[in-house]
Write an enzyme that holds these catalytic residues in place. Structure first.
Site: not given
Ligand code: PEP
Length: 249
Positions: A9, A11, A94, A96, A166, A172, A212
């Protein structure tokens, strides 16, 4: 056999030139695993990316879509628009989008219906906040998110769905759920599916972990029996890192 999937992703990162450069780096990578690979660029980069990757095994997917088929929704993009440029999979829910754009479970249920009516596959994201985990309510929170957005569907719809657990506290932040925490939750998610839809939906569902994931921890996370892949944010922005994760299976 469940599919292994690694989805990147991007973003709101990469302008046109940066995205062209990253795609050419991705094309140079060598895949040694059999995982399905997906990337989700921003809307402005979708068209050239689908064109550029036409003969590549990498699937180009979208980060979001609106629930309406068309109409007065300034700034939004529909399922049919995505399909018209060869994008057949979309990320929905997601954290976010939930946190910054007020996406609710009810709104997500509508997006889910529109995606399925438009014959689009989707990666449905969900996960608890840090405060939920501290209160040990993560399983209830996750079960509610899944049930509210998905459990009005017939069992046959689930072949077009990929789930992505997630935990919000791990996205992040550099903080990762431990492989055991991920396995415990993925097993719980599969059981939640099994209780309502039976063995075949539960056993065939690919459940990705996101939060992460990095080259250094991917192998251990992916070694867990109920973890079928990853949704990758930060580490998807460097082709070498992304493919180290793809090849961690
Ligand atoms: C994500 O945006 O779905 C995500 C898992 O980001 P990151 O890997 O940066 O934590």
């Amino acid at each position: 056999m469940r599919k292994h999937i690694v989805a990147g992703n991007w973003k709101m990162n990469n302008d046109l030139a940066q995205s062209v450069a990253l795609i050419s780096d991705l094309k140079r990578q060598n895949q040694t695993s059999t995982a399905e690979v997906m990337i989700a660029p921003t809307f402005t980069n979708l068209w050239h990316t689908t064109e550029n990757l036409k003969s590549s095994p990498i699937e180009v997917i979208a980060q979001n879509m609106h629930f309406a088929k068309n109409g007065a929704y300034t700034g939004e993009v529909s399922a049919e628009m995505l399909k018209s440029i060869g994008v057949n999979t979309v990320i929905l829910g997601h954290s976010e989008r939930r946190a910054y754009f007020n996406e609710t479970d009810e709104m997500l249920a509508k997006k889910v219906d529109t995606a399925l009516e438009s014959e689009m596959r989707f990666i449905f994201c969900f996960g608890e906040e840090l405060s939920d985990r501290q209160a040990n309510t993560q399983e209830t929170v996750v079960a509610n998110q899944i049930k509210k957005a998905l459990f009005h569907l017939k069992a046959s719809a689930f072949k077009n769905i990929v789930l992505a657990y997630e935990p919000v506290w791990a996205i992040g932040t550099g903080e990762t759920a431990s492989p055991d925490q991920a396995q415990e939750m993925h097993q719980f998610i599969r059981k939640t599916l099994r209780d309502t839809y039976g063995d075949s939906v539960a056993n065939d569902m690919s459940i990705l972990y996101g939060g992460s994931v990095k080259p250094a921890n991917a192998k251990e996370i992916f070694s867990k029996p109920d973890v079928d892949g990853g949704l990758i944010g930060g580490a998807a922005l460097k082709a070498e890192d992304f493919y180290a994760i793809v090849n961690a299976f």
